[in-house]
Design an enzyme around this catalytic site. Structure first.
Site, PDB file in Angstrom:
ATOM      1  N   ASN A  73       0.818  -1.219   0.000  1.00 39.39           N
ATOM      2  CA  ASN A  73       0.000   0.000   0.000  1.00 39.39           C
ATOM      3  C   ASN A  73       0.844   1.257   0.000  1.00 39.39           C
ATOM      4  O   ASN A  73       1.994   1.253   0.456  1.00 39.39           O
ATOM      5  CB  ASN A  73      -0.943   0.003   1.217  1.00 39.39           C
ATOM      6  CG  ASN A  73      -0.280   0.582   2.453  1.00 39.39           C
ATOM      7  OD1 ASN A  73      -0.340   1.777   2.713  1.00 39.39           O
ATOM      8  ND2 ASN A  73       0.393  -0.261   3.227  1.00 39.39           N
ATOM      9  N   ASN A 132       3.543   5.791  15.918  1.00 40.14           N
ATOM     10  CA  ASN A 132       3.817   5.219  14.598  1.00 40.14           C
ATOM     11  C   ASN A 132       5.147   5.747  14.080  1.00 40.14           C
ATOM     12  O   ASN A 132       5.216   6.804  13.474  1.00 40.14           O
ATOM     13  CB  ASN A 132       2.658   5.560  13.658  1.00 40.14           C
ATOM     14  CG  ASN A 132       2.862   5.019  12.255  1.00 40.14           C
ATOM     15  OD1 ASN A 132       3.938   4.532  11.922  1.00 40.14           O
ATOM     16  ND2 ASN A 132       1.835   5.112  11.429  1.00 40.14           N
ATOM     17  N   PHE A 133       6.222   4.977  14.344  1.00 41.76           N
ATOM     18  CA  PHE A 133       7.543   5.319  13.808  1.00 41.76           C
ATOM     19  C   PHE A 133       7.860   4.374  12.654  1.00 41.76           C
ATOM     20  O   PHE A 133       9.003   4.005  12.431  1.00 41.76           O
ATOM     21  CB  PHE A 133       8.630   5.171  14.881  1.00 41.76           C
ATOM     22  CG  PHE A 133       8.493   6.140  16.028  1.00 41.76           C
ATOM     23  CD1 PHE A 133       8.036   7.434  15.813  1.00 41.76           C
ATOM     24  CD2 PHE A 133       8.855   5.761  17.310  1.00 41.76           C
ATOM     25  CE1 PHE A 133       7.927   8.331  16.877  1.00 41.76           C
ATOM     26  CE2 PHE A 133       8.758   6.645  18.375  1.00 41.76           C
ATOM     27  CZ  PHE A 133       8.280   7.938  18.155  1.00 41.76           C
ATOM     28  N   CYS A 135       5.655   3.963   9.306  1.00 43.51           N
ATOM     29  CA  CYS A 135       5.119   4.090   7.947  1.00 43.51           C
ATOM     30  C   CYS A 135       6.264   4.397   6.978  1.00 43.51           C
ATOM     31  O   CYS A 135       6.964   5.405   7.131  1.00 43.51           O
ATOM     32  CB  CYS A 135       4.078   5.213   7.919  1.00 43.51           C
ATOM     33  SG  CYS A 135       3.338   5.405   6.301  1.00 43.51           S
ATOM     34  N   ASN A 200       5.676  -2.723  11.351  1.00 41.00           N
ATOM     35  CA  ASN A 200       4.949  -1.953  10.369  1.00 41.00           C
ATOM     36  C   ASN A 200       5.322  -2.543   9.002  1.00 41.00           C
ATOM     37  O   ASN A 200       5.960  -3.592   8.927  1.00 41.00           O
ATOM     38  CB  ASN A 200       5.319  -0.470  10.468  1.00 41.00           C
ATOM     39  CG  ASN A 200       4.147   0.417  10.024  1.00 41.00           C
ATOM     40  OD1 ASN A 200       3.622   0.235   8.936  1.00 41.00           O
ATOM     41  ND2 ASN A 200       3.759   1.347  10.867  1.00 41.00           N
ATOM     42  N   CYS A 348      11.151 -35.138  -5.165  1.00 40.13           N
ATOM     43  CA  CYS A 348      12.215 -35.180  -4.151  1.00 40.13           C
ATOM     44  C   CYS A 348      13.556 -35.534  -4.801  1.00 40.13           C
ATOM     45  O   CYS A 348      14.590 -34.955  -4.474  1.00 40.13           O
ATOM     46  CB  CYS A 348      11.869 -36.173  -3.050  1.00 40.13           C
ATOM     47  SG  CYS A 348      11.594 -37.846  -3.642  1.00 40.13           S
ATOM     48  N   CYS A 382      18.826 -31.809   5.052  1.00 40.23           N
ATOM     49  CA  CYS A 382      18.533 -30.394   4.767  1.00 40.23           C
ATOM     50  C   CYS A 382      17.040 -30.085   4.750  1.00 40.23           C
ATOM     51  O   CYS A 382      16.650 -28.923   4.792  1.00 40.23           O
ATOM     52  CB  CYS A 382      19.161 -29.989   3.439  1.00 40.23           C
ATOM     53  SG  CYS A 382      18.348 -30.736   2.018  1.00 40.23           S
ATOM     54  N   CYS A 389       7.920 -32.230  -1.390  1.00 37.13           N
ATOM     55  CA  CYS A 389       7.058 -33.405  -1.554  1.00 37.13           C
ATOM     56  C   CYS A 389       5.579 -33.009  -1.438  1.00 37.13           C
ATOM     57  O   CYS A 389       5.169 -32.411  -0.450  1.00 37.13           O
ATOM     58  CB  CYS A 389       7.397 -34.444  -0.487  1.00 37.13           C
ATOM     59  SG  CYS A 389       6.277 -35.856  -0.532  1.00 37.13           S
TER      60      CYS A 389
HETATM   61  C1  LIG Z   1      -3.511   0.024   3.675  1.00 36.35           C
HETATM   62  C2  LIG Z   1      -2.717   0.034   4.926  1.00 36.35           C
HETATM   63  C3  LIG Z   1      -2.666   1.172   5.693  1.00 36.35           C
HETATM   64  C4  LIG Z   1      -1.918   1.180   6.883  1.00 36.35           C
HETATM   65  N1  LIG Z   1      -1.914   2.301   7.643  1.00 36.35           N
HETATM   66  C5  LIG Z   1      -1.235   2.319   8.822  1.00 36.35           C
HETATM   67  C6  LIG Z   1      -1.309   3.437   9.678  1.00 36.35           C
HETATM   68  O1  LIG Z   1      -1.985   4.418   9.420  1.00 36.35           O
HETATM   69  N2  LIG Z   1      -0.595   3.392  10.827  1.00 36.35           N
HETATM   70  C7  LIG Z   1       0.169   2.299  11.185  1.00 36.35           C
HETATM   71  O2  LIG Z   1       0.782   2.326  12.253  1.00 36.35           O
HETATM   72  N3  LIG Z   1       0.228   1.227  10.380  1.00 36.35           N
HETATM   73  C8  LIG Z   1      -0.464   1.205   9.215  1.00 36.35           C
HETATM   74  N4  LIG Z   1      -0.432   0.080   8.427  1.00 36.35           N
HETATM   75  C9  LIG Z   1       0.398  -1.078   8.861  1.00 36.35           C
HETATM   76  C10 LIG Z   1      -0.421  -2.086   9.647  1.00 36.35           C
HETATM   77  O3  LIG Z   1      -0.903  -1.549  10.850  1.00 36.35           O
HETATM   78  C11 LIG Z   1       0.431  -3.334   9.995  1.00 36.35           C
HETATM   79  O4  LIG Z   1       1.532  -2.932  10.791  1.00 36.35           O
HETATM   80  C12 LIG Z   1       0.966  -4.048   8.769  1.00 36.35           C
HETATM   81  O5  LIG Z   1       0.012  -4.031   7.743  1.00 36.35           O
HETATM   82  C13 LIG Z   1       1.360  -5.501   9.083  1.00 36.35           C
HETATM   83  O6  LIG Z   1       0.265  -6.277   9.507  1.00 36.35           O
HETATM   84  P1  LIG Z   1      -0.560  -7.281   8.510  1.00 36.35           P
HETATM   85  O7  LIG Z   1       0.442  -8.174   7.857  1.00 36.35           O
HETATM   86  O8  LIG Z   1      -1.540  -7.960   9.401  1.00 36.35           O
HETATM   87  O9  LIG Z   1      -1.221  -6.413   7.505  1.00 36.35           O
HETATM   88  C14 LIG Z   1      -1.186   0.033   7.258  1.00 36.35           C
HETATM   89  C15 LIG Z   1      -1.250  -1.101   6.473  1.00 36.35           C
HETATM   90  C16 LIG Z   1      -2.021  -1.127   5.330  1.00 36.35           C
HETATM   91  C17 LIG Z   1      -2.090  -2.374   4.514  1.00 36.35           C
HETATM   92  S1  SF4 Z   2       5.553 -38.254  -3.405  1.00 37.33           S
HETATM   93 FE1  SF4 Z   2       7.143 -37.298  -2.195  1.00 37.33          FE
HETATM   94  S2  SF4 Z   2       8.488 -39.007  -1.674  1.00 37.33           S
HETATM   95 FE2  SF4 Z   2       7.240 -39.689  -3.383  1.00 37.33          FE
HETATM   96  S3  SF4 Z   2       8.427 -39.197  -5.197  1.00 37.33           S
HETATM   97 FE3  SF4 Z   2       7.058 -37.464  -4.851  1.00 37.33          FE
HETATM   98  S4  SF4 Z   2       8.320 -36.063  -3.624  1.00 37.33           S
HETATM   99 FE4  SF4 Z   2       9.304 -38.052  -3.521  1.00 37.33          FE
HETATM  100  S1  SF4 Z   3      17.091 -34.115   3.315  1.00 36.59           S
HETATM  101 FE1  SF4 Z   3      18.257 -33.028   1.721  1.00 36.59          FE
HETATM  102  S2  SF4 Z   3      20.080 -34.279   1.442  1.00 36.59           S
HETATM  103 FE2  SF4 Z   3      18.600 -35.581   2.509  1.00 36.59          FE
HETATM  104  S3  SF4 Z   3      17.541 -36.667   0.902  1.00 36.59           S
HETATM  105 FE3  SF4 Z   3      16.335 -34.833   1.323  1.00 36.59          FE
HETATM  106  S4  SF4 Z   3      17.072 -33.313  -0.142  1.00 36.59           S
HETATM  107 FE4  SF4 Z   3      18.580 -34.955  -0.088  1.00 36.59          FE
END
Ligand SMILES: Cc1cc2nc3c(=O)[nH]c(=O)nc-3n(C[C@H](O)[C@H](O)[C@H](O)COP(=O)(O)O)c2cc1C
Ligand code: SF4
Ligand code: SF4
Lengths: 429, 80
Positions: A73, A132-133, A135, A200, A348, A382, A389
Site C-alpha cells: 500500500n 507510529n515510527f 510508515c 509496520n 524429491c 537439509c 514433496c
Molecule cells: C492500507 C494500509 C494502511 C496502513 N496504515 C497504517 C497506519 O496508518 N498506521 C500504522 O501504524 N500502520 C499502518 N499500516 C500497517 C499495519 O498496521 C500493519 O503494521 C501491517 O500491515 C502488518 O500487519 P498485517 O500483515 O496484518 O497487515 C497500514 C497497512 C495497510 C495495509
Molecule cells: S511423493 Fe514425495 S516421496 Fe514420493 S516421489 Fe514425490 S516427492 Fe518423492
Molecule cells: S534431506 Fe536433503 S540431502 Fe537428505 S535426501 Fe532430502 S534433499 Fe537430499
C-alpha cells in the site's frame, strides 16, 4: 474454556486479538462493528495532521492461484480531522468500556507537537497510545514515520517527549526497514516505552506491468515505493518479535504484528514472546468475522494443552531460540521415504539431485515398481525433499542417534583455540 | 565418490592415527579445510599431518578432541 483476557503494559483487553492501525480502524463505525464481531481491541488509524491520499493505493501479490500472498500500500495516515476522530473514539469507548482502544499517533519530531496531540487524545479516554515510527512511504518523506523510526536517538527522544505528557501506557511501533530492530527497540525503552509493537510494513514495489511498463500500483502512470504486509511478511515479523523478546535490554511487553491470519499464527507470535497481536491484511481480505474462527481455534487449542489462560503462552518458545553458533553440530536428521504414501512424482529426487546432495536413488523393486530411496549416510538432513514433496506423510525427517556428544560451533572453536594455545605455549617453552 | 565415502576415508585416517597412539596437538583452518597435526611421544617423537577436506571430518576431529587434550609438558616432550 480458557481465559483469553490479556493485559499489555496495563492495557486490558477481553482477548489478544486487536486490529492494527490501518483502514479497518479508520472510523468509529468500523471499530464498533469489529468489537461486535469479537475483536478485543483496536489501534485507531494513525492520527496526525490530516493528509491527502492518492488513487490508487493498494496492490497485492498473488501466488499460484492463492490471492493476497502479500499486500502493498501507499496509503498515508488518517485524512480526517483530529476532532472527528476523537468524537468517534469517545463514542466507541463509551459503548465498549472493556475493549482496548489505543490511539496511533504520528506528528513531526517536535516536543510541543507530541505534547499537544497526546493531551487531546488522552482527554477522550483512550486506553493507551501507539507511536507510529514505521510508515515507510509518504510520511517518511516528510521526516515522520519510518524516517524518524530509523534513527534510534530520535525514537528515544520522541518517546521521552510523549512520556512527559502521557498518563496512559505508551507502545512504540517499530519499522522493519532497519538492519537490527533490537537497537531501535532498546532506544524506545530508554525513552520510556511501556511496550513495543512490530512490525509496520516493509519497503516494497508490488510489481511492474510488463505490457504498459507502469509500476503496480501506479498513480496516473507514476509510482512510488509502498509498504508490504500480509502472509508473506510473517516470517520476518516473527523473527523480529523473537529477537526483541530474547534481548534483555528490551524487556518490555510486545504486541506482535505482521502476516497474522489464523489462530495458529497468533499462538506462534505469543510463544515467541508477544503478549497480544494485531491484524490488518487478513481483515482487509476476509472481513471482521475471521476473528470468530480465531477465538474458537485458540480456545480449543488452550483446552487441548490444558492451559487455563492464554497468557501462559507468552514467551514459551523464546528459550528455544538462540544463535547459530549455539546449535548442536552433532544433531543429525535424515530423510526417510514412506513407500505407502509416496505417489512417485520424483520431485524429491529432482530437488536432491539438482539442489542438494544427490542422495535419493531411483530404484526398481522386486515387483518391477519404481521406488525412491534415500541413501541415509549421504543425506545431510537439509529438509528440501520433504519441503517439495506434495504427498502428506511420504517423507519423514528422522533424528538419528549417532552416539556423539552435543558440540556447538562455539564450543568447537573454543576447543580448537585451547588446543592451539596449549601447543604454542609448549613450543615456546 | 559419495560424500559419505569421502568422509569415511578421512575419519578412518584420523582414527587410525589415534589408535596408533597419536594425539591431536594443533588444528589450523583456512580456505583449503583443516590442517591437523598429530604427535606421538616416545623415544622417537613422530609427527603426522592430515589435510581434512570434508565438513564431517572437520567436525569429527573436534568431536574426538576432549578426551585427547594434552598438558603443555606432554606437548614439550613430544615436540622435540
Ligand atoms: C492500507 C494500509 C494502511 C496502513 N496504515 C497504517 C497506519 O496508518 N498506521 C500504522 O501504524 N500502520 C499502518 N499500516 C500497517 C499495519 O498496521 C500493519 O503494521 C501491517 O500491515 C502488518 O500487519 P498485517 O500483515 O496484518 O497487515 C497500514 C497497512 C495497510 C495495509
Ligand atoms: S511423493 Fe514425495 S516421496 Fe514420493 S516421489 Fe514425490 S516427492 Fe518423492
Ligand atoms: S534431506 Fe536433503 S540431502 Fe537428505 S535426501 Fe532430502 S534433499 Fe537430499
Amino acid at each position: 474454556m480458557a481465559d483469553l483476557r490479556i493485559e499489555l503494559a496495563g492495557i486490558k483487553s477481553p482477548n489478544p486479538f486487536w486490529l492494527a492501525s490501518a483502514p479497518p480502524t479508520n472510523t468509529g463505525y468500523q471499530v464498533q462493528r469489529a468489537f461486535e464481531a469479537g475483536w478485543g481491541g483496536a489501534v485507531w488509524k494513525t492520527l496526525g495532521d490530516p493528509i491527502i491520499n492518492t488513487s490508487s493505493r493498494f496492490a497485492a501479490v498473488h501466488f499460484n492461484g492463492q490471492r493476497v500472498a502479500g499486500f502493498n500500500n501507499i496509503e498515508l495516515i488518517t485524512d480526517r480531522p483530529l476532532e472527528v476522530n476523537l468524537k468517534e473514539i469517545y463514542e466507541t469507548k463509551k459503548r465498549f468500556p472493556d475493549h482496548a482502544v489505543v490511539a496511533s499517533l504520528m506528528v513531526e519530531p517536535k516536543r510541543e507537537k507530541w505534547h499537544e496531540i497526546v493531551k487531546r487524545v488522552e482527554d477522550v479516554g483512550v486506553d493507551g497510545l501507539e507511536l507510529n515510527f514505521g510508515c515507510p512511504h509518504g510520511m517518511a518523506e516528510r521526516g515522520m514515520g519510518a524516517a524518524s523510526g530509523q534513527q534510534p536517538d530520535l525514537v528515544e527522544a520522541q518517546t521521552y517527549w510523549v512520556k512527559e505528557a502521557a498518563t496512559t501506557p505508551v507502545i512504540v511501533k517499530l519499522t522493519p526497514n532497519i538492519t537490527d530492530i533490537t537497537v531501535v527497540a532498546r532506544h524506545a525503552v530508554k525513552g520510556g516505552a511501556d511496550a513495543i509493537s512490530m512490525i509496520n510494513t516493509i519497503n516494497s514495489l508490488a510489481g511492474v506491468d510488463i505490457h504498459t511498463w507502469n509500476t503496480i500500483p501506479h498513480v496516473g502512470g507514476q509510482g512510488a515505493h509502498g509498504g508490504y504486509c500480509g502472509p508473506a511478511v510473517k516470517p520476518i515479523a516473527l523473527s523480529m518479535v523473537a529477537e526483541c523478546a530474547r534481548d534483555r535490554g528490551v524487556g518490555v511487553p510486545i504486541s506482535g504484528i505482521g502476516g497474522i491470519s489464523t489462530w495458529q499464527d497468533v499462538v506462534e507470535f505469543m510463544l515467541m514472546g508477544a503478549t497480544g497481536i494485531q491484524v490488518c491484511t487478513a481483515v482487509m481480505h476476509h472481513g471482521f468475522r475471521i476473528v470468530e474462527e480465531m477465538i474458537d481455534g485458540l480456545n480449543n487449542y488452550l483446552d487441548d494443552k490444558g492451559l487455563a489462560s492464554v497468557t501462559e503462552l507468552t514467551g514459551k518458545s523464546v528459550p528455544k531460540y538462540s544463535n547459530w553458533g549455539d546449535l548442536d553440530l552433532n544433531y543429525k536428521v535424515v530423510a526417510r521415504i514412506n513407500q505407502d504414501n509416496c505417489i512417485n512424482c520424483n520431485k524429491c529426487h529432482i530437488a536432491c539431485e539438482d539442489a542438494s546432495h544427490q542422495c535419493i536413488d531411483m530404484l526398481t523393486n522386486a515387483q518391477g515398481k519404481a521406488v525412491l530411496q534415500v541413501r541415509e549416510e549421504d543425506c545431510v538432513g537439509c529438509n528440501l525433499c520433504s519441503i517439495v514433496c506434495p504427498a502428506d506423510g511420504a517423507i519423514d525427517m528422522i533424528a538419528l542417534d549417532n552416539g556423539a556428544a552435543p558440540l556447538t560451533w562455539n564450543q568447537r572453536q573454543q576447543l580448537i583455540g585451547n588446543l592451539n594455545h596449549t601447543y604454542s605455549a609448549a613450543e615456546v617453552m | 565418490m559419495s560424500a559419505f565415502t569421502e568422509f569415511d576415508q578421512e575419519r578412518r585416517e584420523i582414527n587410525e592415527l589415534l589408535e596408533q597412539g597419536y594425539r591431536i596437538v594443533n588444528i589450523e583452518e583456512d580456505l583449503d579445510g583443516a590442517r591437523v597435526k598429530f604427535m606421538r611421544s616416545g623415544p622417537v617423537a613422530a609427527v603426522q599431518v592430515l589435510q581434512l577436506l570434508t565438513a564431517d571430518a572437520r567436525k569429527h576431529v573436534t568431536t574426538v578432541l576432549p578426551g585427547i587434550q594434552r598438558t603443555p609438558e606432554e606437548a614439550v616432550e613430544s615436540s622435540v
